[in-house]
Design an enzyme around this catalytic site. Structure first.
Site, PDB file in Angstrom:
ATOM      1  N   LYS A   1       0.864  -1.177   0.000  1.00 32.90           N
ATOM      2  CA  LYS A   1       0.000   0.000   0.000  1.00 32.90           C
ATOM      3  C   LYS A   1       0.898   1.225   0.000  1.00 32.90           C
ATOM      4  CE  LYS A   1      -3.611   2.447   2.453  1.00 32.90           C
ATOM      5  NZ  LYS A   1      -4.590   2.420   3.543  1.00 32.90           N
TER       6      LYS A   1
ATOM      7  N   LYS B   1      -2.038  -1.534  -3.905  1.00 31.89           N
ATOM      8  CA  LYS B   1      -2.923  -0.372  -3.883  1.00 31.89           C
ATOM      9  C   LYS B   1      -2.103   0.898  -3.972  1.00 31.89           C
ATOM     10  CE  LYS B   1      -6.003   1.898  -0.673  1.00 31.89           C
ATOM     11  NZ  LYS B   1      -6.520   1.925   0.672  1.00 31.89           N
TER      12      LYS B   1
HETATM   13  C1  PBG Z   1      -7.085   3.775   5.252  1.00 35.29           C
HETATM   14  C2  PBG Z   1      -7.564   3.506   3.869  1.00 35.29           C
HETATM   15  C3  PBG Z   1      -7.427   4.409   2.814  1.00 35.29           C
HETATM   16  C4  PBG Z   1      -8.015   3.820   1.707  1.00 35.29           C
HETATM   17  C5  PBG Z   1      -8.518   2.582   2.096  1.00 35.29           C
HETATM   18  N1  PBG Z   1      -8.218   2.399   3.448  1.00 35.29           N
HETATM   19  C6  PBG Z   1      -6.878   5.772   2.773  1.00 35.29           C
HETATM   20  C7  PBG Z   1      -5.579   6.067   3.373  1.00 35.29           C
HETATM   21  O1  PBG Z   1      -4.727   5.202   3.550  1.00 35.29           O
HETATM   22  O2  PBG Z   1      -5.388   7.228   3.700  1.00 35.29           O
HETATM   23  C8  PBG Z   1      -8.080   4.484   0.368  1.00 35.29           C
HETATM   24  C9  PBG Z   1      -9.026   3.945  -0.618  1.00 35.29           C
HETATM   25  C10 PBG Z   1      -9.312   4.846  -1.734  1.00 35.29           C
HETATM   26  O3  PBG Z   1      -8.678   5.910  -1.943  1.00 35.29           O
HETATM   27  O4  PBG Z   1     -10.223   4.503  -2.495  1.00 35.29           O
HETATM   28  N2  PBG Z   1      -6.955   2.728   6.109  1.00 35.29           N
END
Ligand code: PBG
Length: 330
Positions: A200, A253
Protein backbone atom coordinates in the site's frame (compact mmCIF):
# COMPACT_ATOMS: atom_id res chain seq x y z
CA UNK A 1 8.56 -4.47 -50.18
CA UNK A 2 7.14 -5.97 -53.41
CA UNK A 3 3.36 -6.21 -53.29
CA UNK A 4 3.31 -9.83 -54.50
CA UNK A 5 5.55 -11.04 -51.66
CA UNK A 6 4.20 -13.85 -49.44
CA UNK A 7 3.79 -12.55 -45.93
CA UNK A 8 3.88 -15.58 -43.59
CA UNK A 9 3.12 -13.64 -40.44
CA UNK A 10 -0.22 -11.92 -40.35
CA UNK A 11 -1.28 -11.51 -36.71
CA UNK A 12 -4.36 -9.67 -37.94
CA UNK A 13 -5.89 -13.02 -38.99
CA UNK A 14 -6.61 -13.66 -35.31
CA UNK A 15 -8.45 -10.35 -35.10
CA UNK A 16 -10.59 -10.57 -38.22
CA UNK A 17 -13.92 -11.46 -36.64
CA UNK A 18 -15.56 -10.92 -33.24
CA UNK A 19 -15.88 -14.67 -32.67
CA UNK A 20 -12.20 -15.26 -33.44
CA UNK A 21 -11.18 -12.38 -31.20
CA UNK A 22 -13.29 -13.84 -28.40
CA UNK A 23 -11.77 -17.30 -28.97
CA UNK A 24 -8.18 -16.09 -28.57
CA UNK A 25 -8.77 -13.44 -25.89
CA UNK A 26 -6.35 -14.10 -23.03
CA UNK A 27 -7.93 -12.19 -20.17
CA UNK A 28 -11.34 -11.07 -19.14
CA UNK A 29 -13.02 -9.34 -16.26
CA UNK A 30 -16.31 -10.56 -14.84
CA UNK A 31 -18.56 -9.64 -11.92
CA UNK A 32 -17.06 -12.51 -9.91
CA UNK A 33 -13.71 -10.69 -9.84
CA UNK A 34 -15.09 -7.50 -8.33
CA UNK A 35 -15.30 -6.39 -4.72
CA UNK A 36 -17.51 -3.36 -4.12
CA UNK A 37 -16.24 -0.82 -1.54
CA UNK A 38 -19.10 1.11 0.07
CA UNK A 39 -19.17 4.02 2.51
CA UNK A 40 -21.67 3.92 5.32
CA UNK A 41 -22.78 6.28 8.06
CA UNK A 42 -25.38 6.30 10.79
CA UNK A 43 -27.54 9.03 9.19
CA UNK A 44 -30.96 8.54 7.61
CA UNK A 45 -30.14 9.84 4.16
CA UNK A 46 -27.52 9.02 1.55
CA UNK A 47 -25.00 11.86 1.30
CA UNK A 48 -23.26 12.15 -2.11
CA UNK A 49 -19.46 12.39 -2.10
CA UNK A 50 -18.27 15.41 -4.08
CA UNK A 51 -15.21 13.96 -5.81
CA UNK A 52 -16.76 10.52 -6.35
CA UNK A 53 -19.88 10.99 -8.50
CA UNK A 54 -22.17 8.00 -8.08
CA UNK A 55 -20.89 7.20 -4.57
CA UNK A 56 -22.48 8.29 -1.30
CA UNK A 57 -22.15 7.84 2.39
CA UNK A 58 -25.00 5.38 2.57
CA UNK A 59 -27.70 5.24 5.22
CA UNK A 60 -28.62 1.75 6.48
CA UNK A 61 -31.53 1.64 4.02
CA UNK A 62 -29.41 2.99 1.18
CA UNK A 63 -26.83 0.29 1.84
CA UNK A 64 -29.42 -2.46 1.63
CA UNK A 65 -30.63 -1.08 -1.70
CA UNK A 66 -27.12 -0.83 -3.12
CA UNK A 67 -26.17 -4.36 -2.04
CA UNK A 68 -29.34 -5.75 -3.54
CA UNK A 69 -28.71 -3.95 -6.85
CA UNK A 70 -25.12 -5.20 -6.97
CA UNK A 71 -26.15 -8.78 -6.25
CA UNK A 72 -28.65 -8.62 -9.08
CA UNK A 73 -25.76 -8.13 -11.54
CA UNK A 74 -23.49 -10.75 -9.97
CA UNK A 75 -21.41 -8.82 -7.41
CA UNK A 76 -21.40 -10.68 -4.11
CA UNK A 77 -18.40 -9.22 -2.26
CA UNK A 78 -18.47 -5.95 -0.35
CA UNK A 79 -15.86 -3.94 1.56
CA UNK A 80 -17.37 -1.47 4.01
CA UNK A 81 -15.85 1.78 5.26
CA UNK A 82 -17.54 3.76 8.03
CA UNK A 83 -17.83 7.53 8.31
CA UNK A 84 -17.72 7.93 12.07
CA UNK A 85 -19.19 10.87 13.99
CA UNK A 86 -16.50 13.29 15.19
CA UNK A 87 -17.67 12.81 18.80
CA UNK A 88 -16.75 9.11 18.66
CA UNK A 89 -13.16 9.73 17.50
CA UNK A 90 -10.51 9.38 20.22
CA UNK A 91 -6.69 9.24 20.27
CA UNK A 92 -6.81 5.47 20.88
CA UNK A 93 -9.52 4.81 18.26
CA UNK A 94 -11.48 2.61 20.68
CA UNK A 95 -14.69 2.89 18.65
CA UNK A 96 -12.94 0.51 16.20
CA UNK A 97 -13.77 -2.40 18.52
CA UNK A 98 -17.07 -1.27 19.99
CA UNK A 99 -19.34 -4.34 19.57
CA UNK A 100 -22.32 -1.98 19.12
CA UNK A 101 -20.49 0.22 16.62
CA UNK A 102 -21.70 0.99 13.11
CA UNK A 103 -19.56 -1.66 11.39
CA UNK A 104 -20.48 -4.70 13.55
CA UNK A 105 -24.16 -3.67 13.51
CA UNK A 106 -24.10 -3.38 9.75
CA UNK A 107 -22.25 -6.68 9.23
CA UNK A 108 -24.87 -8.49 11.30
CA UNK A 109 -27.74 -6.87 9.41
CA UNK A 110 -26.22 -7.81 6.04
CA UNK A 111 -25.44 -11.39 7.05
CA UNK A 112 -28.94 -11.85 8.47
CA UNK A 113 -30.42 -10.86 5.17
CA UNK A 114 -27.87 -12.43 2.78
CA UNK A 115 -25.82 -15.19 4.47
CA UNK A 116 -24.04 -15.95 1.17
CA UNK A 117 -22.38 -12.56 0.62
CA UNK A 118 -18.66 -12.03 1.23
CA UNK A 119 -18.00 -9.23 3.71
CA UNK A 120 -14.57 -7.61 3.78
CA UNK A 121 -13.80 -5.57 6.90
CA UNK A 122 -11.18 -2.85 6.89
CA UNK A 123 -8.70 -3.10 9.74
CA UNK A 124 -7.10 0.28 10.52
CA UNK A 125 -7.79 3.13 12.91
CA UNK A 126 -8.11 6.15 10.60
CA UNK A 127 -11.93 6.41 10.61
CA UNK A 128 -11.93 6.21 14.44
CA UNK A 129 -8.79 8.05 15.40
CA UNK A 130 -8.95 11.77 16.26
CA UNK A 131 -5.58 12.17 14.52
CA UNK A 132 -6.73 10.68 11.22
CA UNK A 133 -3.84 8.20 11.22
CA UNK A 134 -4.10 4.46 10.71
CA UNK A 135 -2.28 3.85 13.98
CA UNK A 136 -2.00 5.21 17.49
CA UNK A 137 -0.11 8.51 17.54
CA UNK A 138 2.43 9.33 20.30
CA UNK A 139 2.59 12.89 21.73
CA UNK A 140 5.68 13.51 19.60
CA UNK A 141 3.81 12.52 16.41
CA UNK A 142 5.30 9.05 15.89
CA UNK A 143 2.92 6.25 14.88
CA UNK A 144 3.29 3.51 17.49
CA UNK A 145 3.57 0.14 15.78
CA UNK A 146 3.08 -2.45 18.52
CA UNK A 147 0.51 -0.45 20.49
CA UNK A 148 -1.48 -0.12 17.27
CA UNK A 149 -1.36 -3.86 16.62
CA UNK A 150 -3.01 -4.57 19.97
CA UNK A 151 -5.97 -2.36 18.96
CA UNK A 152 -6.12 -3.85 15.44
CA UNK A 153 -6.42 -7.36 16.92
CA UNK A 154 -9.38 -6.22 19.01
CA UNK A 155 -10.90 -4.63 15.91
CA UNK A 156 -10.48 -7.88 13.94
CA UNK A 157 -12.07 -9.94 16.74
CA UNK A 158 -14.97 -7.49 16.99
CA UNK A 159 -15.62 -7.86 13.25
CA UNK A 160 -15.23 -11.65 13.41
CA UNK A 161 -17.91 -11.83 16.11
CA UNK A 162 -20.17 -9.78 13.83
CA UNK A 163 -19.78 -12.26 10.96
CA UNK A 164 -17.04 -10.82 8.75
CA UNK A 165 -15.63 -13.25 6.16
CA UNK A 166 -12.37 -11.49 5.38
CA UNK A 167 -10.47 -8.95 7.45
CA UNK A 168 -8.28 -6.60 5.45
CA UNK A 169 -5.59 -4.79 7.43
CA UNK A 170 -4.91 -1.55 5.52
CA UNK A 171 -2.76 0.06 8.21
CA UNK A 172 0.74 -1.07 7.11
CA UNK A 173 2.05 -1.68 10.65
CA UNK A 174 4.85 -4.27 10.80
CA UNK A 175 3.77 -7.72 11.98
CA UNK A 176 0.05 -7.09 12.05
CA UNK A 177 -0.90 -9.99 9.80
CA UNK A 178 0.72 -12.56 12.10
CA UNK A 179 -0.71 -10.96 15.21
CA UNK A 180 -4.25 -10.82 13.77
CA UNK A 181 -3.99 -14.45 12.56
CA UNK A 182 -2.96 -15.56 16.05
CA UNK A 183 -5.70 -13.54 17.76
CA UNK A 184 -8.36 -14.92 15.39
CA UNK A 185 -7.18 -18.52 15.76
CA UNK A 186 -6.97 -18.33 19.54
CA UNK A 187 -10.57 -17.14 19.62
CA UNK A 188 -11.68 -19.97 17.31
CA UNK A 189 -12.12 -17.88 14.16
CA UNK A 190 -10.01 -20.16 11.93
CA UNK A 191 -12.29 -19.52 9.00
CA UNK A 192 -11.92 -15.77 8.91
CA UNK A 193 -9.52 -14.93 6.05
CA UNK A 194 -6.90 -12.21 5.94
CA UNK A 195 -6.56 -10.05 2.84
CA UNK A 196 -3.37 -8.12 3.53
CA UNK A 197 -2.82 -4.68 2.10
CA UNK A 198 0.71 -5.81 1.28
CA UNK A 199 1.97 -3.06 -0.99
CA UNK A 200 0.00 0.00 0.00
CA UNK A 201 1.71 3.10 -1.27
CA UNK A 202 1.69 6.62 0.24
CA UNK A 203 -0.39 7.84 -2.68
CA UNK A 204 -2.00 11.10 -3.76
CA UNK A 205 -4.81 9.03 -5.24
CA UNK A 206 -6.52 8.49 -1.86
CA UNK A 207 -7.68 12.12 -1.69
CA UNK A 208 -11.39 11.60 -2.50
CA UNK A 209 -11.63 8.67 -0.03
CA UNK A 210 -10.37 10.85 2.80
CA UNK A 211 -13.02 13.42 1.87
CA UNK A 212 -15.63 10.65 1.89
CA UNK A 213 -14.74 9.58 5.43
CA UNK A 214 -13.46 12.90 6.66
CA UNK A 215 -10.36 10.95 7.65
CA UNK A 216 -7.40 12.96 6.36
CA UNK A 217 -4.48 13.02 8.82
CA UNK A 218 -4.70 16.11 11.05
CA UNK A 219 -0.94 16.46 11.02
CA UNK A 220 1.93 14.94 9.11
CA UNK A 221 1.49 12.34 6.39
CA UNK A 222 1.45 8.55 6.17
CA UNK A 223 4.95 8.11 4.75
CA UNK A 224 6.41 6.38 7.83
CA UNK A 225 4.06 3.43 7.28
CA UNK A 226 2.73 3.46 3.72
CA UNK A 227 5.27 2.59 1.01
CA UNK A 228 7.36 4.96 -1.05
CA UNK A 229 6.02 5.12 -4.65
CA UNK A 230 9.58 4.73 -5.91
CA UNK A 231 9.92 1.19 -4.62
CA UNK A 232 9.07 -2.20 -6.06
CA UNK A 233 11.58 -4.63 -4.46
CA UNK A 234 10.18 -3.52 -1.12
CA UNK A 235 6.77 -4.80 -2.24
CA UNK A 236 8.28 -8.26 -2.67
CA UNK A 237 9.72 -8.07 0.82
CA UNK A 238 6.32 -7.12 2.25
CA UNK A 239 4.75 -9.95 0.22
CA UNK A 240 7.02 -12.61 1.65
CA UNK A 241 6.46 -11.34 5.19
CA UNK A 242 2.67 -11.25 4.81
CA UNK A 243 2.64 -14.73 3.28
CA UNK A 244 4.84 -16.08 6.08
CA UNK A 245 2.59 -14.46 8.68
CA UNK A 246 -0.43 -16.25 7.26
CA UNK A 247 -2.11 -13.90 4.79
CA UNK A 248 -4.62 -15.63 2.49
CA UNK A 249 -4.48 -12.97 -0.22
CA UNK A 250 -2.15 -10.07 -0.99
CA UNK A 251 -3.16 -6.63 -2.18
CA UNK A 252 -1.53 -3.89 -4.23
CA UNK A 253 -2.92 -0.37 -3.88
CA UNK A 254 -3.47 1.82 -5.88
CA UNK A 255 -3.90 -0.34 -8.97
CA UNK A 256 -3.55 1.58 -12.25
CA UNK A 257 -0.28 3.41 -11.50
CA UNK A 258 1.19 0.21 -9.97
CA UNK A 259 0.51 -2.47 -12.60
CA UNK A 260 4.18 -3.49 -12.53
CA UNK A 261 3.89 -4.22 -8.81
CA UNK A 262 0.78 -6.34 -9.39
CA UNK A 263 2.72 -8.31 -12.00
CA UNK A 264 5.74 -8.70 -9.70
CA UNK A 265 3.62 -10.06 -6.84
CA UNK A 266 1.73 -12.33 -9.23
CA UNK A 267 5.04 -13.88 -10.31
CA UNK A 268 6.54 -14.07 -6.82
CA UNK A 269 3.59 -15.58 -4.93
CA UNK A 270 1.16 -18.45 -5.21
CA UNK A 271 -1.47 -16.52 -3.25
CA UNK A 272 -4.37 -14.75 -4.94
CA UNK A 273 -3.52 -11.13 -5.73
CA UNK A 274 -5.98 -8.32 -5.19
CA UNK A 275 -5.70 -4.78 -6.53
CA UNK A 276 -7.54 -1.71 -5.29
CA UNK A 277 -8.62 0.77 -7.96
CA UNK A 278 -8.74 3.66 -5.51
CA UNK A 279 -10.88 6.75 -5.18
CA UNK A 280 -8.55 8.98 -7.21
CA UNK A 281 -8.48 6.55 -10.13
CA UNK A 282 -12.27 6.47 -10.08
CA UNK A 283 -12.47 10.27 -9.82
CA UNK A 284 -10.22 10.71 -12.88
CA UNK A 285 -12.36 8.42 -15.02
CA UNK A 286 -15.55 10.10 -13.81
CA UNK A 287 -14.28 13.64 -14.34
CA UNK A 288 -13.08 13.01 -17.90
CA UNK A 289 -16.26 11.11 -18.76
CA UNK A 290 -18.50 13.87 -17.40
CA UNK A 291 -16.75 16.33 -19.70
CA UNK A 292 -17.26 14.04 -22.65
CA UNK A 293 -13.50 13.51 -22.96
CA UNK A 294 -13.69 9.74 -22.43
CA UNK A 295 -16.27 7.09 -23.23
CA UNK A 296 -16.90 6.07 -19.62
CA UNK A 297 -18.02 2.50 -20.20
CA UNK A 298 -15.13 1.62 -22.50
CA UNK A 299 -12.50 3.43 -20.45
CA UNK A 300 -13.64 2.02 -17.11
CA UNK A 301 -13.86 -1.56 -18.39
CA UNK A 302 -10.46 -1.21 -20.08
CA UNK A 303 -8.92 0.02 -16.83
CA UNK A 304 -10.28 -3.05 -15.02
CA UNK A 305 -9.14 -5.41 -17.77
CA UNK A 306 -5.66 -3.88 -17.59
CA UNK A 307 -5.53 -4.62 -13.87
CA UNK A 308 -6.58 -8.21 -14.51
CA UNK A 309 -4.02 -8.58 -17.32
CA UNK A 310 -1.30 -7.33 -14.98
CA UNK A 311 -2.10 -10.32 -12.78
CA UNK A 312 -4.81 -9.36 -10.30
CA UNK A 313 -7.34 -12.05 -9.43
CA UNK A 314 -9.74 -9.71 -7.68
CA UNK A 315 -10.28 -5.98 -7.94
CA UNK A 316 -11.74 -3.62 -5.39
CA UNK A 317 -13.41 -0.88 -7.42
CA UNK A 318 -16.08 1.76 -6.93
CA UNK A 319 -17.18 0.79 -10.44
CA UNK A 320 -18.12 -2.72 -9.28
CA UNK A 321 -21.91 -2.50 -9.64
CA UNK A 322 -21.81 -0.33 -12.76
CA UNK A 323 -19.12 -2.46 -14.43
CA UNK A 324 -20.99 -5.68 -13.65
CA UNK A 325 -24.13 -4.12 -15.13
CA UNK A 326 -22.23 -3.26 -18.30
CA UNK A 327 -20.68 -6.73 -18.42
CA UNK A 328 -24.02 -8.51 -18.12
CA UNK A 329 -25.26 -6.39 -20.99
CA UNK A 330 -27.02 -3.51 -19.20
C1 PBG B 1 -7.09 3.77 5.25
C2 PBG B 1 -7.56 3.51 3.87
C3 PBG B 1 -7.43 4.41 2.81
C4 PBG B 1 -8.01 3.82 1.71
C5 PBG B 1 -8.52 2.58 2.10
N1 PBG B 1 -8.22 2.40 3.45
C6 PBG B 1 -6.88 5.77 2.77
C7 PBG B 1 -5.58 6.07 3.37
O1 PBG B 1 -4.73 5.20 3.55
O2 PBG B 1 -5.39 7.23 3.70
C8 PBG B 1 -8.08 4.48 0.37
C9 PBG B 1 -9.03 3.95 -0.62
C10 PBG B 1 -9.31 4.85 -1.73
O3 PBG B 1 -8.68 5.91 -1.94
O4 PBG B 1 -10.22 4.50 -2.49
N2 PBG B 1 -6.95 2.73 6.11
Amino acid sequence: MPTNMILPHRPRRNRKHPAIRAMVREHHVGPEHLVYPLFIHAGDVDVPIGAMPGCSRLSPAGLMREVEAARAVGVHSFALFPAVAEALKTPDGREAHNPDGLIPRTFKALKDRWPDIVLVGDIALDPYNSDGHDGVVAPDGRILNDETIAVLCRQALCQARAGVDVVAPSDMMDGRVGAIRLALDQAGFHEVSILAYTAKYASAFYGPFREALDSAPKSGDKKTYQMDPGNSREALREASLDAAEGADMLMVKPAGPYLDVIRALREASHLPIAAYQVSGEYAMLKAASERGWLDEKRAALESLLGIRRAGADLILTYYARQAAQWLVGG
